[in-house]
Write an enzyme that holds these catalytic residues in place. Structure first.
Site, PDB file in Angstrom:
ATOM      1  N   SER A 100      29.079  38.063  42.446  1.00 31.74           N
ATOM      2  CA  SER A 100      29.873  39.039  41.707  1.00 31.74           C
ATOM      3  C   SER A 100      29.917  40.319  42.526  1.00 31.74           C
ATOM      4  O   SER A 100      28.948  40.671  43.196  1.00 31.74           O
ATOM      5  CB  SER A 100      29.220  39.305  40.355  1.00 31.74           C
ATOM      6  N   GLU A 106      34.511  25.812  37.446  1.00 25.29           N
ATOM      7  CA  GLU A 106      35.449  26.369  36.464  1.00 25.29           C
ATOM      8  C   GLU A 106      36.889  26.065  36.859  1.00 25.29           C
ATOM      9  O   GLU A 106      37.739  25.778  36.007  1.00 25.29           O
ATOM     10  CB  GLU A 106      35.249  27.887  36.355  1.00 25.29           C
TER      11      GLU A 106
END
Ligand code: ARG
Length: 478
Positions: free
Chosen positions: A292, A305
Protein backbone atom coordinates in the site's frame (compact mmCIF):
# COMPACT_ATOMS: atom_id res chain seq x y z
CA UNK A 1 7.64 -6.98 -52.16
CA UNK A 2 9.06 -3.53 -52.90
CA UNK A 3 5.74 -1.93 -51.87
CA UNK A 4 5.63 -3.80 -48.60
CA UNK A 5 5.17 -0.71 -46.44
CA UNK A 6 2.43 0.81 -48.55
CA UNK A 7 -1.08 0.65 -47.11
CA UNK A 8 -2.83 -1.95 -49.21
CA UNK A 9 -5.73 0.41 -49.92
CA UNK A 10 -3.75 3.15 -51.60
CA UNK A 11 -3.97 1.36 -54.89
CA UNK A 12 -7.75 1.68 -55.02
CA UNK A 13 -9.81 4.87 -55.34
CA UNK A 14 -12.39 5.68 -54.17
CA UNK A 15 -11.07 3.73 -51.20
CA UNK A 16 -13.55 1.01 -50.37
CA UNK A 17 -14.76 0.39 -53.88
CA UNK A 18 -12.05 -2.22 -54.39
CA UNK A 19 -14.06 -5.16 -53.06
CA UNK A 20 -17.69 -4.18 -53.29
CA UNK A 21 -17.90 -0.66 -54.75
CA UNK A 22 -19.06 -1.58 -58.24
CA UNK A 23 -22.54 -0.20 -57.80
CA UNK A 24 -21.62 2.81 -55.67
CA UNK A 25 -20.90 6.35 -56.75
CA UNK A 26 -19.93 7.95 -53.47
CA UNK A 27 -17.61 6.49 -50.84
CA UNK A 28 -18.68 5.81 -47.25
CA UNK A 29 -18.55 8.56 -44.62
CA UNK A 30 -15.83 8.50 -42.03
CA UNK A 31 -18.30 7.39 -39.38
CA UNK A 32 -19.58 4.63 -41.66
CA UNK A 33 -16.03 3.41 -42.08
CA UNK A 34 -15.40 3.56 -38.37
CA UNK A 35 -18.50 1.63 -37.35
CA UNK A 36 -18.00 -0.86 -40.17
CA UNK A 37 -14.34 -1.67 -39.62
CA UNK A 38 -13.38 -4.78 -37.69
CA UNK A 39 -9.72 -4.85 -38.66
CA UNK A 40 -8.80 -3.36 -35.28
CA UNK A 41 -9.63 -6.71 -33.72
CA UNK A 42 -10.14 -9.32 -36.44
CA UNK A 43 -6.51 -9.04 -37.50
CA UNK A 44 -6.05 -11.66 -34.81
CA UNK A 45 -7.66 -14.11 -37.25
CA UNK A 46 -4.94 -13.69 -39.86
CA UNK A 47 -3.38 -17.13 -39.51
CA UNK A 48 -6.75 -18.83 -39.65
CA UNK A 49 -7.86 -16.63 -42.54
CA UNK A 50 -4.77 -17.45 -44.56
CA UNK A 51 -5.05 -21.15 -43.75
CA UNK A 52 -8.64 -21.06 -44.99
CA UNK A 53 -7.62 -19.27 -48.18
CA UNK A 54 -4.84 -21.75 -48.78
CA UNK A 55 -7.20 -24.70 -48.43
CA UNK A 56 -9.76 -23.01 -50.68
CA UNK A 57 -7.07 -22.31 -53.31
CA UNK A 58 -5.81 -25.90 -53.29
CA UNK A 59 -9.37 -27.12 -53.76
CA UNK A 60 -10.11 -24.67 -56.59
CA UNK A 61 -7.05 -26.01 -58.43
CA UNK A 62 -7.90 -29.65 -57.74
CA UNK A 63 -11.42 -29.08 -59.06
CA UNK A 64 -10.03 -27.22 -62.10
CA UNK A 65 -11.99 -24.11 -61.17
CA UNK A 66 -8.78 -22.07 -61.39
CA UNK A 67 -5.54 -22.92 -63.21
CA UNK A 68 -2.54 -24.48 -61.55
CA UNK A 69 -0.44 -21.42 -62.39
CA UNK A 70 -2.91 -19.09 -60.68
CA UNK A 71 -3.09 -21.46 -57.73
CA UNK A 72 0.71 -21.39 -57.35
CA UNK A 73 0.82 -17.60 -57.53
CA UNK A 74 -1.96 -17.29 -54.94
CA UNK A 75 -0.33 -19.78 -52.57
CA UNK A 76 3.03 -18.03 -52.79
CA UNK A 77 1.38 -14.66 -52.20
CA UNK A 78 -0.44 -15.98 -49.15
CA UNK A 79 2.86 -17.24 -47.71
CA UNK A 80 4.38 -13.80 -48.17
CA UNK A 81 1.42 -12.08 -46.51
CA UNK A 82 1.49 -14.44 -43.54
CA UNK A 83 5.17 -13.69 -43.06
CA UNK A 84 4.64 -9.95 -43.38
CA UNK A 85 1.91 -9.93 -40.77
CA UNK A 86 3.86 -12.20 -38.41
CA UNK A 87 6.91 -9.94 -38.72
CA UNK A 88 4.90 -6.76 -38.16
CA UNK A 89 5.68 -5.62 -41.69
CA UNK A 90 2.08 -5.38 -42.81
CA UNK A 91 0.18 -2.11 -42.92
CA UNK A 92 -3.39 -2.28 -41.66
CA UNK A 93 -5.88 0.32 -42.85
CA UNK A 94 -9.42 0.76 -41.49
CA UNK A 95 -10.61 1.63 -45.00
CA UNK A 96 -10.21 -2.05 -45.85
CA UNK A 97 -12.73 -3.09 -43.19
CA UNK A 98 -11.56 -6.48 -42.14
CA UNK A 99 -8.83 -9.10 -42.29
CA UNK A 100 -10.35 -10.82 -45.33
CA UNK A 101 -10.19 -7.65 -47.43
CA UNK A 102 -6.70 -6.86 -46.20
CA UNK A 103 -5.36 -10.21 -47.29
CA UNK A 104 -7.05 -10.00 -50.66
CA UNK A 105 -5.94 -6.42 -51.29
CA UNK A 106 -2.35 -7.24 -50.45
CA UNK A 107 -2.53 -10.36 -52.58
CA UNK A 108 -3.64 -8.20 -55.49
CA UNK A 109 -0.65 -5.92 -54.94
CA UNK A 110 1.67 -8.90 -54.85
CA UNK A 111 0.42 -11.06 -57.72
CA UNK A 112 -2.05 -8.96 -59.67
CA UNK A 113 -5.05 -10.38 -61.44
CA UNK A 114 -4.94 -14.02 -60.24
CA UNK A 115 -5.66 -12.69 -56.74
CA UNK A 116 -9.16 -11.89 -57.92
CA UNK A 117 -9.81 -15.57 -58.65
CA UNK A 118 -9.33 -16.70 -55.03
CA UNK A 119 -12.76 -15.44 -54.03
CA UNK A 120 -14.47 -17.72 -56.56
CA UNK A 121 -17.12 -19.88 -54.87
CA UNK A 122 -16.75 -18.35 -51.44
CA UNK A 123 -17.85 -15.31 -49.48
CA UNK A 124 -16.62 -13.44 -46.47
CA UNK A 125 -19.57 -15.01 -44.69
CA UNK A 126 -18.29 -18.57 -44.87
CA UNK A 127 -14.74 -17.27 -44.57
CA UNK A 128 -15.26 -15.52 -41.25
CA UNK A 129 -17.31 -18.40 -39.84
CA UNK A 130 -14.46 -20.74 -40.74
CA UNK A 131 -11.79 -18.44 -39.33
CA UNK A 132 -13.50 -18.04 -35.99
CA UNK A 133 -14.08 -21.77 -35.60
CA UNK A 134 -10.39 -22.38 -36.23
CA UNK A 135 -9.44 -19.63 -33.81
CA UNK A 136 -11.66 -20.95 -31.02
CA UNK A 137 -10.33 -24.46 -31.63
CA UNK A 138 -6.78 -23.16 -31.14
CA UNK A 139 -7.78 -21.12 -28.10
CA UNK A 140 -9.31 -24.20 -26.51
CA UNK A 141 -6.13 -26.19 -27.11
CA UNK A 142 -4.10 -23.47 -25.42
CA UNK A 143 -6.45 -23.01 -22.46
CA UNK A 144 -6.71 -26.76 -21.94
CA UNK A 145 -2.96 -26.94 -21.46
CA UNK A 146 -3.09 -24.03 -19.02
CA UNK A 147 -5.90 -25.66 -17.05
CA UNK A 148 -3.73 -28.77 -16.73
CA UNK A 149 -0.83 -26.68 -15.49
CA UNK A 150 -3.00 -25.20 -12.74
CA UNK A 151 -4.30 -28.67 -11.89
CA UNK A 152 -0.74 -29.92 -11.55
CA UNK A 153 0.07 -27.04 -9.20
CA UNK A 154 -2.96 -27.94 -7.07
CA UNK A 155 -2.11 -31.64 -7.11
CA UNK A 156 1.48 -30.95 -6.08
CA UNK A 157 0.41 -28.80 -3.15
CA UNK A 158 -2.30 -31.33 -2.20
CA UNK A 159 0.24 -34.15 -2.00
CA UNK A 160 2.45 -31.97 0.17
CA UNK A 161 -0.48 -30.95 2.42
CA UNK A 162 -2.31 -34.29 2.52
CA UNK A 163 -2.06 -34.40 6.35
CA UNK A 164 -2.52 -30.71 7.07
CA UNK A 165 -5.69 -30.14 9.07
CA UNK A 166 -7.85 -27.10 8.55
CA UNK A 167 -11.44 -26.20 9.36
CA UNK A 168 -14.01 -27.20 6.78
CA UNK A 169 -16.82 -24.67 6.56
CA UNK A 170 -20.49 -24.55 5.80
CA UNK A 171 -22.08 -21.10 5.86
CA UNK A 172 -18.47 -20.01 6.45
CA UNK A 173 -18.94 -21.32 9.99
CA UNK A 174 -16.59 -24.02 11.23
CA UNK A 175 -18.24 -27.33 10.37
CA UNK A 176 -15.87 -30.29 10.47
CA UNK A 177 -12.12 -30.60 10.17
CA UNK A 178 -10.84 -31.37 6.67
CA UNK A 179 -7.40 -31.74 5.19
CA UNK A 180 -5.93 -28.92 3.15
CA UNK A 181 -4.99 -31.39 0.43
CA UNK A 182 -8.63 -32.41 0.12
CA UNK A 183 -9.71 -28.79 -0.17
CA UNK A 184 -7.17 -28.11 -2.92
CA UNK A 185 -8.17 -31.22 -4.84
CA UNK A 186 -11.78 -30.03 -4.86
CA UNK A 187 -10.60 -27.32 -7.27
CA UNK A 188 -8.64 -29.82 -9.35
CA UNK A 189 -11.94 -31.71 -9.80
CA UNK A 190 -13.79 -28.57 -10.90
CA UNK A 191 -11.04 -27.82 -13.40
CA UNK A 192 -11.32 -31.34 -14.74
CA UNK A 193 -14.94 -30.72 -15.63
CA UNK A 194 -14.01 -27.35 -17.15
CA UNK A 195 -11.49 -29.11 -19.31
CA UNK A 196 -14.19 -31.60 -20.33
CA UNK A 197 -16.59 -28.81 -21.26
CA UNK A 198 -13.96 -27.23 -23.52
CA UNK A 199 -13.27 -30.64 -25.04
CA UNK A 200 -16.97 -31.09 -25.83
CA UNK A 201 -17.12 -27.64 -27.36
CA UNK A 202 -14.06 -28.34 -29.54
CA UNK A 203 -15.56 -31.61 -30.69
CA UNK A 204 -18.87 -30.05 -31.67
CA UNK A 205 -17.41 -26.99 -33.38
CA UNK A 206 -15.13 -29.03 -35.60
CA UNK A 207 -17.17 -28.87 -38.80
CA UNK A 208 -16.33 -26.67 -41.72
CA UNK A 209 -18.54 -23.80 -42.93
CA UNK A 210 -16.21 -23.19 -45.89
CA UNK A 211 -18.00 -23.56 -49.21
CA UNK A 212 -21.36 -22.42 -47.85
CA UNK A 213 -20.44 -19.22 -49.71
CA UNK A 214 -22.68 -16.22 -48.97
CA UNK A 215 -25.58 -18.35 -47.68
CA UNK A 216 -26.89 -20.68 -50.38
CA UNK A 217 -23.88 -22.70 -51.51
CA UNK A 218 -22.42 -22.29 -54.98
CA UNK A 219 -22.87 -23.40 -58.57
CA UNK A 220 -19.15 -24.18 -58.88
CA UNK A 221 -18.13 -27.85 -58.53
CA UNK A 222 -16.32 -27.34 -55.21
CA UNK A 223 -15.14 -30.15 -52.94
CA UNK A 224 -16.06 -29.24 -49.39
CA UNK A 225 -14.72 -32.50 -48.00
CA UNK A 226 -11.30 -31.57 -49.29
CA UNK A 227 -11.18 -28.12 -47.65
CA UNK A 228 -12.65 -29.52 -44.44
CA UNK A 229 -9.94 -32.19 -44.31
CA UNK A 230 -7.11 -29.76 -45.03
CA UNK A 231 -8.26 -27.54 -42.19
CA UNK A 232 -8.54 -30.44 -39.75
CA UNK A 233 -12.33 -30.37 -39.57
CA UNK A 234 -14.21 -33.64 -39.21
CA UNK A 235 -16.68 -32.82 -41.99
CA UNK A 236 -18.28 -29.93 -43.87
CA UNK A 237 -21.37 -28.42 -42.24
CA UNK A 238 -24.48 -29.88 -43.83
CA UNK A 239 -26.58 -26.75 -44.30
CA UNK A 240 -25.18 -23.62 -45.93
CA UNK A 241 -27.58 -21.26 -44.10
CA UNK A 242 -26.64 -22.78 -40.77
CA UNK A 243 -22.94 -22.75 -41.69
CA UNK A 244 -22.77 -18.97 -42.10
CA UNK A 245 -25.21 -18.12 -39.30
CA UNK A 246 -24.27 -20.45 -36.49
CA UNK A 247 -22.35 -18.97 -33.60
CA UNK A 248 -23.43 -21.40 -30.93
CA UNK A 249 -19.88 -22.77 -30.97
CA UNK A 250 -18.70 -19.38 -29.75
CA UNK A 251 -21.50 -19.25 -27.19
CA UNK A 252 -20.45 -22.67 -25.92
CA UNK A 253 -16.88 -21.50 -25.66
CA UNK A 254 -17.97 -18.46 -23.65
CA UNK A 255 -20.30 -20.57 -21.50
CA UNK A 256 -17.56 -23.08 -20.69
CA UNK A 257 -15.25 -20.10 -20.14
CA UNK A 258 -17.75 -18.48 -17.78
CA UNK A 259 -18.02 -21.60 -15.66
CA UNK A 260 -14.24 -21.84 -15.57
CA UNK A 261 -14.13 -18.14 -14.68
CA UNK A 262 -16.50 -18.74 -11.77
CA UNK A 263 -14.35 -21.60 -10.49
CA UNK A 264 -11.22 -19.49 -10.72
CA UNK A 265 -13.04 -16.69 -8.93
CA UNK A 266 -14.04 -18.98 -6.07
CA UNK A 267 -10.46 -20.18 -5.67
CA UNK A 268 -9.27 -16.58 -5.81
CA UNK A 269 -11.79 -15.66 -3.13
CA UNK A 270 -10.42 -18.39 -0.86
CA UNK A 271 -6.97 -16.88 -1.30
CA UNK A 272 -8.30 -13.43 -0.42
CA UNK A 273 -10.04 -14.81 2.64
CA UNK A 274 -7.23 -17.07 3.80
CA UNK A 275 -4.59 -14.38 3.44
CA UNK A 276 -6.58 -11.89 5.52
CA UNK A 277 -5.34 -11.12 9.04
CA UNK A 278 -8.57 -12.54 10.47
CA UNK A 279 -7.90 -15.96 8.91
CA UNK A 280 -4.13 -15.97 8.59
CA UNK A 281 -4.16 -19.40 6.92
CA UNK A 282 -1.79 -18.47 4.13
CA UNK A 283 0.98 -16.05 3.30
CA UNK A 284 1.03 -14.79 -0.25
CA UNK A 285 4.32 -15.02 -2.09
CA UNK A 286 5.99 -11.64 -2.67
CA UNK A 287 5.65 -12.21 -6.39
CA UNK A 288 1.87 -12.09 -6.08
CA UNK A 289 1.33 -9.44 -3.41
CA UNK A 290 1.27 -5.70 -3.58
CA UNK A 291 1.96 -3.07 -0.98
CA UNK A 292 0.00 0.00 0.00
CA UNK A 293 1.26 3.49 -0.74
CA UNK A 294 0.17 4.67 2.71
CA UNK A 295 0.12 1.63 4.99
CA UNK A 296 3.62 0.15 5.11
CA UNK A 297 2.56 -3.10 6.76
CA UNK A 298 0.15 -4.14 3.99
CA UNK A 299 0.40 -7.17 1.73
CA UNK A 300 -2.58 -7.04 -0.56
CA UNK A 301 -3.88 -9.97 -2.60
CA UNK A 302 -4.49 -7.83 -5.71
CA UNK A 303 -3.92 -10.63 -8.19
CA UNK A 304 -6.47 -12.85 -6.48
CA UNK A 305 -8.94 -9.97 -6.30
CA UNK A 306 -8.47 -9.30 -10.00
CA UNK A 307 -9.02 -12.94 -10.90
CA UNK A 308 -12.23 -12.71 -8.86
CA UNK A 309 -13.29 -9.56 -10.70
CA UNK A 310 -12.29 -10.66 -14.17
CA UNK A 311 -14.76 -13.54 -14.11
CA UNK A 312 -17.33 -10.75 -14.53
CA UNK A 313 -15.87 -9.80 -17.90
CA UNK A 314 -16.17 -13.37 -19.10
CA UNK A 315 -19.77 -13.70 -17.96
CA UNK A 316 -20.41 -10.33 -19.62
CA UNK A 317 -18.94 -11.65 -22.87
CA UNK A 318 -21.32 -14.62 -22.80
CA UNK A 319 -24.26 -12.30 -22.24
CA UNK A 320 -23.08 -9.98 -25.01
CA UNK A 321 -22.99 -12.73 -27.59
CA UNK A 322 -26.28 -14.32 -26.54
CA UNK A 323 -28.05 -10.98 -26.74
CA UNK A 324 -26.38 -10.22 -30.09
CA UNK A 325 -27.66 -13.46 -31.58
CA UNK A 326 -31.11 -13.79 -30.08
CA UNK A 327 -33.00 -11.64 -32.57
CA UNK A 328 -31.10 -12.48 -35.75
CA UNK A 329 -32.98 -13.99 -38.67
CA UNK A 330 -31.04 -16.27 -41.02
CA UNK A 331 -28.58 -15.94 -42.57
CA UNK A 332 -25.63 -13.61 -42.02
CA UNK A 333 -26.12 -10.19 -40.48
CA UNK A 334 -23.42 -7.68 -39.71
CA UNK A 335 -24.31 -7.97 -36.05
CA UNK A 336 -22.22 -11.12 -36.15
CA UNK A 337 -19.08 -9.08 -36.56
CA UNK A 338 -19.54 -8.29 -32.87
CA UNK A 339 -18.92 -11.94 -31.99
CA UNK A 340 -15.17 -11.64 -32.03
CA UNK A 341 -14.22 -9.23 -29.28
CA UNK A 342 -16.05 -11.16 -26.54
CA UNK A 343 -14.35 -14.34 -27.74
CA UNK A 344 -10.88 -12.78 -27.88
CA UNK A 345 -11.26 -11.00 -24.56
CA UNK A 346 -12.46 -14.18 -22.88
CA UNK A 347 -9.51 -16.21 -24.15
CA UNK A 348 -7.07 -13.48 -23.05
CA UNK A 349 -8.72 -13.05 -19.66
CA UNK A 350 -8.81 -16.76 -18.87
CA UNK A 351 -5.23 -17.17 -20.01
CA UNK A 352 -4.12 -14.44 -17.61
CA UNK A 353 -6.25 -15.68 -14.70
CA UNK A 354 -5.01 -19.26 -15.08
CA UNK A 355 -1.40 -18.08 -15.12
CA UNK A 356 -1.90 -15.85 -12.07
CA UNK A 357 -3.59 -18.59 -10.06
CA UNK A 358 -0.95 -21.14 -11.03
CA UNK A 359 1.69 -18.74 -9.73
CA UNK A 360 -0.20 -18.02 -6.53
CA UNK A 361 -0.99 -21.65 -5.73
CA UNK A 362 2.62 -22.64 -6.30
CA UNK A 363 3.94 -19.90 -4.02
CA UNK A 364 1.43 -19.84 -1.15
CA UNK A 365 2.93 -20.30 2.28
CA UNK A 366 0.58 -22.42 4.41
CA UNK A 367 0.41 -21.47 8.08
CA UNK A 368 -0.32 -24.95 9.36
CA UNK A 369 -0.36 -24.00 13.06
CA UNK A 370 -3.06 -21.39 12.50
CA UNK A 371 -5.14 -23.79 10.44
CA UNK A 372 -4.77 -26.57 13.02
CA UNK A 373 -5.85 -24.21 15.78
CA UNK A 374 -8.85 -23.00 13.79
CA UNK A 375 -9.77 -26.58 12.88
CA UNK A 376 -10.24 -27.42 16.55
CA UNK A 377 -12.24 -24.31 17.31
CA UNK A 378 -16.02 -24.21 17.23
CA UNK A 379 -16.39 -27.82 18.48
CA UNK A 380 -15.55 -29.04 15.00
CA UNK A 381 -15.45 -32.68 16.10
CA UNK A 382 -18.99 -32.67 17.52
CA UNK A 383 -20.16 -34.84 14.60
CA UNK A 384 -17.42 -37.33 15.45
CA UNK A 385 -18.74 -37.51 19.01
CA UNK A 386 -22.30 -38.08 17.78
CA UNK A 387 -21.09 -40.77 15.35
CA UNK A 388 -19.19 -42.45 18.23
CA UNK A 389 -22.36 -42.50 20.34
CA UNK A 390 -24.19 -44.22 17.49
CA UNK A 391 -21.43 -46.68 16.74
CA UNK A 392 -20.16 -47.54 20.23
CA UNK A 393 -23.04 -46.75 22.60
CA UNK A 394 -25.83 -47.86 20.27
CA UNK A 395 -27.78 -44.57 20.38
CA UNK A 396 -30.06 -43.66 17.48
CA UNK A 397 -28.45 -40.75 15.56
CA UNK A 398 -31.14 -38.23 16.57
CA UNK A 399 -30.59 -39.03 20.26
CA UNK A 400 -26.80 -38.91 19.77
CA UNK A 401 -27.22 -35.49 18.16
CA UNK A 402 -29.07 -34.20 21.21
CA UNK A 403 -26.61 -35.70 23.69
CA UNK A 404 -23.72 -34.19 21.77
CA UNK A 405 -25.45 -30.82 21.80
CA UNK A 406 -25.59 -30.94 25.56
CA UNK A 407 -21.93 -31.91 25.81
CA UNK A 408 -21.00 -29.03 23.50
CA UNK A 409 -22.93 -26.69 25.77
CA UNK A 410 -21.03 -28.06 28.75
CA UNK A 411 -17.68 -27.48 27.02
CA UNK A 412 -18.83 -23.99 26.10
CA UNK A 413 -19.68 -23.21 29.72
CA UNK A 414 -16.27 -24.50 30.79
CA UNK A 415 -14.64 -22.59 27.94
CA UNK A 416 -12.74 -25.65 26.75
CA UNK A 417 -12.53 -27.92 23.70
CA UNK A 418 -14.46 -31.20 23.56
CA UNK A 419 -11.33 -33.29 24.06
CA UNK A 420 -10.46 -31.26 27.18
CA UNK A 421 -13.63 -32.25 29.00
CA UNK A 422 -13.26 -34.81 31.78
CA UNK A 423 -14.74 -38.23 31.12
CA UNK A 424 -16.99 -37.84 34.20
CA UNK A 425 -18.40 -34.60 32.78
CA UNK A 426 -19.37 -36.37 29.57
CA UNK A 427 -20.74 -39.38 31.48
CA UNK A 428 -22.98 -37.05 33.48
CA UNK A 429 -24.77 -36.35 30.22
CA UNK A 430 -24.60 -39.89 28.80
CA UNK A 431 -23.42 -42.73 31.06
CA UNK A 432 -22.66 -44.97 28.07
CA UNK A 433 -19.60 -42.88 27.19
CA UNK A 434 -16.21 -44.52 27.82
CA UNK A 435 -12.60 -43.32 27.55
CA UNK A 436 -12.55 -44.71 24.03
CA UNK A 437 -14.40 -41.55 22.96
CA UNK A 438 -11.14 -39.58 23.15
CA UNK A 439 -9.96 -41.56 20.13
CA UNK A 440 -12.29 -39.57 17.89
CA UNK A 441 -12.27 -36.13 19.44
CA UNK A 442 -9.01 -34.74 18.07
CA UNK A 443 -9.04 -33.13 14.65
CA UNK A 444 -6.34 -35.49 13.36
CA UNK A 445 -8.37 -38.53 14.36
CA UNK A 446 -11.47 -36.95 12.90
CA UNK A 447 -9.99 -36.45 9.44
CA UNK A 448 -8.20 -39.80 9.49
CA UNK A 449 -11.52 -41.54 10.14
CA UNK A 450 -13.23 -40.05 7.07
CA UNK A 451 -12.09 -42.71 4.68
CA UNK A 452 -15.38 -43.13 2.84
CA UNK A 453 -14.97 -42.77 -0.92
CA UNK A 454 -14.43 -39.07 -1.66
CA UNK A 455 -13.81 -38.30 2.02
CA UNK A 456 -11.11 -36.07 3.47
CA UNK A 457 -8.76 -38.65 5.08
CA UNK A 458 -5.07 -38.09 4.29
CA UNK A 459 -4.79 -41.52 2.69
CA UNK A 460 -7.71 -40.66 0.39
CA UNK A 461 -6.03 -37.39 -0.55
CA UNK A 462 -2.79 -39.17 -1.44
CA UNK A 463 -4.68 -41.70 -3.55
CA UNK A 464 -6.75 -39.02 -5.33
CA UNK A 465 -3.67 -36.89 -5.98
CA UNK A 466 -1.78 -39.83 -7.44
CA UNK A 467 -4.74 -40.60 -9.70
CA UNK A 468 -4.78 -37.00 -10.91
CA UNK A 469 -1.07 -37.01 -11.50
CA UNK A 470 -1.39 -40.14 -13.55
CA UNK A 471 -4.23 -38.70 -15.57
CA UNK A 472 -2.50 -35.35 -16.16
CA UNK A 473 0.98 -36.57 -16.96
CA UNK A 474 0.74 -40.27 -17.49
CA UNK A 475 3.21 -40.85 -14.67
CA UNK A 476 2.65 -42.11 -11.17
CA UNK A 477 5.53 -41.47 -8.76
CA UNK A 478 4.27 -44.06 -6.26
N1 ARG B 1 -15.99 -8.61 -41.04
C1 ARG B 1 -17.15 -9.40 -41.24
C2 ARG B 1 -17.53 -10.14 -39.95
O1 ARG B 1 -16.75 -10.19 -39.09
C3 ARG B 1 -16.91 -10.39 -42.32
C4 ARG B 1 -18.13 -10.83 -43.02
C5 ARG B 1 -18.68 -9.71 -43.80
N2 ARG B 1 -19.75 -10.11 -44.62
C6 ARG B 1 -20.61 -9.25 -45.16
N3 ARG B 1 -21.53 -9.73 -45.88
N4 ARG B 1 -20.51 -7.97 -44.94
O2 ARG B 1 -18.60 -10.66 -39.78
Amino acid sequence: MSRKKTPASESSAPPSSAMWGGRFEGGPSAVMQEINASIGFDRRLYRQDIAGSRAHCHMLVAQKIISEADGKAIAAGLDTIEREIADGDFVFDPVLEDIHMHVEARLTQLIGEPAGRLHTARSRNDQVATDLRLWVRDAIAGLSGEIKTLQMALVGRAEEQADTVMPGFTHLQTAQPVTLGHHLLAYAEMLDRDHGRFRDCARRLNQSPLGAAALAGTSFPIDRDMTAAELGFDAPMANSLDAVSARDFAVEFLAAGSILGVHLSRLAEEIVLWSSDAFGFVTLPDAFSTGSSIMPQKRNPDAAELVRAKSGRVIGALTTLLVTLKGLPLAYAKDMQEDKEPVFDTADTLHLCLAALTGMIGGLGFNKGVMREAAGAGFATATDLADWLVREAGLPFRRAHEVTGRIVKLAESKNCRLEDLALEDMRSVEPGITADVFNVLSVEKSVASRRSYGGTAPENVRRAAAKFREKLTGENPK
